[in-house]
Motif scaffolding. Sequence first.
Motif, mmCIF file in Angstrom:
data_model
loop_
_atom_site.group_PDB
_atom_site.id
_atom_site.type_symbol
_atom_site.label_atom_id
_atom_site.label_comp_id
_atom_site.label_asym_id
_atom_site.label_seq_id
_atom_site.Cartn_x
_atom_site.Cartn_y
_atom_site.Cartn_z
ATOM 1 N N LYS A 1 74.679 17.730 77.737
ATOM 2 C CA LYS A 1 74.224 17.132 76.483
ATOM 3 C C LYS A 1 73.094 17.936 75.862
ATOM 4 C CE LYS A 1 75.563 12.394 77.379
ATOM 5 N NZ LYS A 1 75.114 11.003 77.479
ATOM 6 N N SER A 2 72.327 18.646 76.676
ATOM 7 C CA SER A 2 71.212 19.422 76.141
ATOM 8 C C SER A 2 71.712 20.547 75.228
ATOM 9 C CB SER A 2 70.369 20.007 77.278
ATOM 10 O OG SER A 2 71.157 20.873 78.077
ATOM 11 N N VAL A 3 72.870 21.115 75.533
ATOM 12 C CA VAL A 3 73.428 22.176 74.686
ATOM 13 C C VAL A 3 73.817 21.605 73.325
ATOM 14 C CG1 VAL A 3 75.345 23.797 74.453
ATOM 15 C CG2 VAL A 3 74.219 23.511 76.656
ATOM 16 N N ALA A 4 74.450 20.446 73.322
ATOM 17 C CA ALA A 4 74.840 19.807 72.068
ATOM 18 C C ALA A 4 73.607 19.410 71.258
ATOM 19 C CB ALA A 4 75.700 18.584 72.349
ATOM 20 N N TYR A 5 72.562 18.948 71.933
ATOM 21 C CA TYR A 5 71.325 18.552 71.255
ATOM 22 C C TYR A 5 70.670 19.753 70.576
ATOM 23 C CZ TYR A 5 66.534 17.034 70.562
ATOM 24 O OH TYR A 5 65.309 16.769 70.021
ATOM 25 N N GLU A 6 70.578 20.878 71.303
ATOM 26 C CA GLU A 6 69.963 22.070 70.737
ATOM 27 C C GLU A 6 70.738 22.577 69.527
ATOM 28 O OE1 GLU A 6 69.729 24.715 74.047
ATOM 29 O OE2 GLU A 6 68.095 23.587 74.983
ATOM 30 N N ALA A 7 72.067 22.509 69.589
ATOM 31 C CA ALA A 7 72.885 22.933 68.454
ATOM 32 C C ALA A 7 72.648 22.025 67.249
ATOM 33 C CB ALA A 7 74.354 22.928 68.840
ATOM 34 N N ALA A 8 72.497 20.734 67.488
ATOM 35 C CA ALA A 8 72.252 19.792 66.394
ATOM 36 C C ALA A 8 70.883 20.031 65.773
ATOM 37 C CB ALA A 8 72.362 18.359 66.895
ATOM 38 N N VAL A 9 69.887 20.359 66.576
ATOM 39 C CA VAL A 9 68.544 20.637 66.062
ATOM 40 C C VAL A 9 68.563 21.893 65.198
ATOM 41 C CG1 VAL A 9 66.216 21.354 66.748
ATOM 42 C CG2 VAL A 9 67.317 19.438 67.877
ATOM 43 N N LYS A 10 69.269 22.929 65.641
ATOM 44 C CA LYS A 10 69.362 24.151 64.849
ATOM 45 C C LYS A 10 70.070 23.895 63.523
ATOM 46 C CE LYS A 10 69.221 27.472 68.625
ATOM 47 N NZ LYS A 10 69.969 28.475 69.383
ATOM 48 N N ALA A 11 71.100 23.097 63.553
ATOM 49 C CA ALA A 11 71.837 22.790 62.325
ATOM 50 C C ALA A 11 70.976 21.979 61.362
ATOM 51 C CB ALA A 11 73.114 22.032 62.652
ATOM 52 N N ALA A 12 70.157 21.078 61.878
ATOM 53 C CA ALA A 12 69.296 20.260 61.028
ATOM 54 C C ALA A 12 68.149 21.083 60.448
ATOM 55 C CB ALA A 12 68.747 19.077 61.812
ATOM 56 N N ALA A 13 67.687 22.078 61.182
ATOM 57 C CA ALA A 13 66.573 22.893 60.721
ATOM 58 C C ALA A 13 66.992 23.804 59.574
ATOM 59 C CB ALA A 13 66.013 23.725 61.870
ATOM 60 N N ALA A 14 68.221 24.244 59.571
ATOM 61 C CA ALA A 14 68.698 25.107 58.491
ATOM 62 C C ALA A 14 68.821 24.296 57.206
ATOM 63 C CB ALA A 14 70.043 25.709 58.867
ATOM 64 N N GLU A 15 68.603 24.952 56.065
ATOM 65 C CA GLU A 15 68.713 24.251 54.793
ATOM 66 C C GLU A 15 70.169 23.925 54.541
ATOM 67 O OE1 GLU A 15 66.703 25.677 51.419
ATOM 68 O OE2 GLU A 15 65.003 26.423 52.567
ATOM 69 N N PRO A 16 70.440 22.843 53.853
ATOM 70 C CA PRO A 16 71.827 22.468 53.601
ATOM 71 C C PRO A 16 72.521 23.487 52.694
ATOM 72 C CG PRO A 16 70.368 21.058 52.356
ATOM 73 C CD PRO A 16 69.510 21.895 53.264
ATOM 74 N N ALA A 17 73.794 23.670 52.916
ATOM 75 C CA ALA A 17 74.573 24.588 52.095
ATOM 76 C C ALA A 17 74.631 24.058 50.661
ATOM 77 C CB ALA A 17 75.978 24.738 52.672
ATOM 78 N N GLU A 18 74.849 24.943 49.715
ATOM 79 C CA GLU A 18 74.881 24.557 48.303
ATOM 80 C C GLU A 18 76.005 23.564 48.075
ATOM 81 O OE1 GLU A 18 73.167 24.496 44.742
ATOM 82 O OE2 GLU A 18 72.505 25.805 46.346
#
Length: 179
Positions: A102-119
Amino acid sequence: MSTKIRLMRLGKIRTPYFRIVVTDSRKARNGLSIEEIGRYVPGQDPSIIEVNSERAQYWLGVGAQPSEAVTALLKITGDWQKHKGLPGTEGTLKVAAPKSPKSVAYEAAVKAAAAEPAEGATTLKKKAQEKLAKKSEPVEEVQAPVAEAAAEETPAPAEQVAEATTPTETTDTAETPSE
Protein backbone atom coordinates in the motif's frame (compact mmCIF):
# COMPACT_ATOMS: atom_id res chain seq x y z
CA MET A 1 -16.35 -44.42 13.88
CA SER A 2 -16.46 -43.26 10.23
CA THR A 3 -14.76 -39.98 9.48
CA LYS A 4 -15.47 -37.55 6.69
CA ILE A 5 -13.55 -34.69 5.16
CA ARG A 6 -16.05 -31.95 4.40
CA LEU A 7 -16.64 -28.22 4.31
CA MET A 8 -17.69 -26.17 7.33
CA ARG A 9 -19.52 -23.03 6.21
CA LEU A 10 -18.61 -19.70 7.80
CA GLY A 11 -19.00 -16.05 6.84
CA LYS A 12 -21.88 -13.75 6.04
CA ILE A 13 -25.08 -14.51 4.15
CA ARG A 14 -23.81 -13.72 0.65
CA THR A 15 -20.07 -13.94 1.30
CA PRO A 16 -19.32 -17.45 2.53
CA TYR A 17 -15.97 -19.02 3.17
CA PHE A 18 -15.31 -22.58 4.19
CA ARG A 19 -12.95 -24.58 6.36
CA ILE A 20 -11.96 -28.04 5.19
CA VAL A 21 -12.38 -30.19 8.29
CA VAL A 22 -12.18 -33.81 9.34
CA THR A 23 -15.24 -34.74 11.40
CA ASP A 24 -17.38 -37.63 12.54
CA SER A 25 -19.97 -38.43 9.88
CA ARG A 26 -22.80 -38.30 12.45
CA LYS A 27 -22.07 -34.70 13.50
CA ALA A 28 -23.77 -31.62 12.07
CA ARG A 29 -22.21 -29.68 9.21
CA ASN A 30 -20.90 -26.92 11.50
CA GLY A 31 -20.65 -29.14 14.56
CA LEU A 32 -17.60 -30.31 16.46
CA SER A 33 -14.72 -31.26 14.17
CA ILE A 34 -11.66 -33.42 14.78
CA GLU A 35 -9.17 -31.32 12.81
CA GLU A 36 -9.07 -28.42 10.38
CA ILE A 37 -6.87 -29.22 7.37
CA GLY A 38 -7.51 -26.27 5.06
CA ARG A 39 -9.70 -23.44 3.90
CA TYR A 40 -11.61 -22.44 0.76
CA VAL A 41 -12.71 -18.90 -0.15
CA PRO A 42 -14.81 -18.91 -3.34
CA GLY A 43 -15.48 -15.15 -3.32
CA GLN A 44 -11.94 -14.22 -4.37
CA ASP A 45 -10.66 -14.19 -7.95
CA PRO A 46 -9.08 -16.72 -8.30
CA SER A 47 -10.62 -18.67 -5.42
CA ILE A 48 -8.35 -19.26 -2.45
CA ILE A 49 -7.75 -22.95 -1.76
CA GLU A 50 -5.30 -23.84 0.99
CA VAL A 51 -4.88 -27.45 2.06
CA ASN A 52 -2.33 -28.91 4.45
CA SER A 53 -1.23 -31.67 2.08
CA GLU A 54 0.50 -33.75 4.74
CA ARG A 55 -2.58 -33.90 6.98
CA ALA A 56 -4.91 -34.51 4.02
CA GLN A 57 -2.77 -37.49 2.92
CA TYR A 58 -2.81 -38.86 6.46
CA TRP A 59 -6.60 -38.70 6.79
CA LEU A 60 -7.18 -40.13 3.32
CA GLY A 61 -4.73 -42.94 4.22
CA VAL A 62 -6.61 -43.90 7.40
CA GLY A 63 -9.94 -44.09 5.55
CA ALA A 64 -11.61 -40.70 5.86
CA GLN A 65 -14.10 -40.19 3.02
CA PRO A 66 -14.12 -36.76 1.33
CA SER A 67 -17.40 -35.17 0.27
CA GLU A 68 -17.94 -34.39 -3.42
CA ALA A 69 -16.99 -30.73 -2.97
CA VAL A 70 -13.84 -31.60 -1.03
CA THR A 71 -12.89 -34.25 -3.64
CA ALA A 72 -13.07 -31.53 -6.32
CA LEU A 73 -10.87 -29.24 -4.22
CA LEU A 74 -8.35 -32.03 -3.55
CA LYS A 75 -8.16 -32.71 -7.30
CA ILE A 76 -7.38 -29.04 -7.94
CA THR A 77 -4.57 -29.04 -5.37
CA GLY A 78 -3.26 -32.43 -6.56
CA ASP A 79 -3.72 -34.19 -3.21
CA TRP A 80 -6.31 -36.63 -4.59
CA GLN A 81 -3.95 -37.70 -7.39
CA LYS A 82 -1.16 -38.28 -4.80
CA HIS A 83 -3.48 -40.43 -2.71
CA LYS A 84 -4.67 -42.53 -5.68
CA GLY A 85 -1.26 -42.68 -7.38
CA LEU A 86 -2.51 -40.95 -10.53
CA PRO A 87 -0.48 -38.64 -12.77
CA GLY A 88 -0.94 -34.90 -12.32
CA THR A 89 0.08 -34.55 -8.69
CA GLU A 90 1.02 -30.89 -9.25
CA GLY A 91 -2.68 -29.99 -9.54
CA THR A 92 -4.31 -27.14 -11.44
CA LEU A 93 -4.43 -24.56 -8.66
CA LYS A 94 -4.32 -20.96 -9.89
CA VAL A 95 -2.45 -18.56 -7.64
CA ALA A 96 -3.28 -14.85 -7.48
CA ALA A 97 -0.60 -12.35 -8.43
CA PRO A 98 1.14 -10.84 -5.40
CA LYS A 99 -0.26 -7.48 -4.37
CA SER A 100 1.94 -4.42 -4.32
CA PRO A 101 2.39 -2.80 -0.91
CA LYS A 102 0.00 0.00 0.00
CA SER A 103 2.93 2.35 0.58
CA VAL A 104 3.79 2.25 -3.14
CA ALA A 105 0.23 3.18 -4.10
CA TYR A 106 0.21 5.96 -1.48
CA GLU A 107 3.46 7.48 -2.76
CA ALA A 108 2.14 7.43 -6.34
CA ALA A 109 -1.05 9.18 -5.23
CA VAL A 110 0.95 11.87 -3.39
CA LYS A 111 3.08 12.53 -6.47
CA ALA A 112 -0.02 12.78 -8.65
CA ALA A 113 -1.66 15.22 -6.22
CA ALA A 114 1.45 17.38 -6.00
CA ALA A 115 1.59 17.89 -9.76
CA GLU A 116 -0.60 20.66 -11.16
CA PRO A 117 -3.76 19.45 -12.86
CA ALA A 118 -3.65 19.01 -16.61
CA GLU A 119 -5.30 21.71 -18.71
CA GLY A 120 -9.04 21.11 -18.67
CA ALA A 121 -8.74 18.06 -16.41
CA THR A 122 -10.44 19.66 -13.43
CA THR A 123 -12.85 22.51 -12.92
CA LEU A 124 -11.33 25.22 -10.80
CA LYS A 125 -13.29 27.69 -8.72
CA LYS A 126 -13.51 31.26 -9.95
CA LYS A 127 -10.92 32.69 -7.56
CA ALA A 128 -8.51 29.86 -8.29
CA GLN A 129 -8.87 30.51 -12.04
CA GLU A 130 -8.14 34.21 -11.52
CA LYS A 131 -5.04 33.43 -9.44
CA LEU A 132 -3.81 31.00 -12.08
CA ALA A 133 -4.37 33.62 -14.79
CA LYS A 134 -2.44 36.26 -12.79
CA LYS A 135 0.46 33.87 -12.26
CA SER A 136 0.68 33.04 -15.96
CA GLU A 137 0.82 36.69 -17.10
CA PRO A 138 4.16 38.51 -16.88
CA VAL A 139 4.06 41.10 -14.08
CA GLU A 140 6.29 43.82 -15.67
CA GLU A 141 4.28 44.23 -18.88
CA VAL A 142 0.97 44.57 -17.08
CA GLN A 143 2.06 47.24 -14.58
CA ALA A 144 3.91 49.58 -16.98
CA PRO A 145 0.99 50.38 -19.36
CA VAL A 146 -1.35 50.90 -16.44
CA ALA A 147 0.98 53.50 -14.89
CA GLU A 148 1.34 55.38 -18.23
CA ALA A 149 -2.41 55.43 -18.82
CA ALA A 150 -3.03 56.77 -15.32
CA ALA A 151 -0.51 59.59 -15.90
CA GLU A 152 -2.19 60.65 -19.17
CA GLU A 153 -5.68 60.79 -17.72
CA THR A 154 -4.92 62.82 -14.58
CA PRO A 155 -4.04 66.49 -15.18
CA ALA A 156 -1.12 68.13 -13.44
CA PRO A 157 -1.91 69.86 -10.13
CA ALA A 158 -1.17 73.37 -11.52
CA GLU A 159 -3.67 72.89 -14.29
CA GLN A 160 -6.29 71.75 -11.78
CA VAL A 161 -5.82 74.93 -9.72
CA ALA A 162 -6.02 77.15 -12.83
CA GLU A 163 -9.21 75.53 -13.99
CA ALA A 164 -10.80 75.91 -10.58
CA THR A 165 -10.08 79.72 -10.37
CA THR A 166 -11.30 80.72 -13.83
CA PRO A 167 -14.85 81.92 -13.79
CA THR A 168 -17.27 80.15 -15.97
CA GLU A 169 -19.52 82.12 -18.17
CA THR A 170 -23.12 81.85 -17.33
CA THR A 171 -25.86 83.02 -19.55
CA ASP A 172 -28.95 84.37 -17.97
CA THR A 173 -31.89 83.43 -19.98
CA ALA A 174 -34.24 84.80 -17.48
CA GLU A 175 -36.53 87.61 -18.54
CA THR A 176 -35.24 91.05 -18.00
CA PRO A 177 -37.78 93.59 -16.93
CA SER A 178 -38.69 95.93 -19.71
CA GLU A 179 -39.68 99.34 -18.82
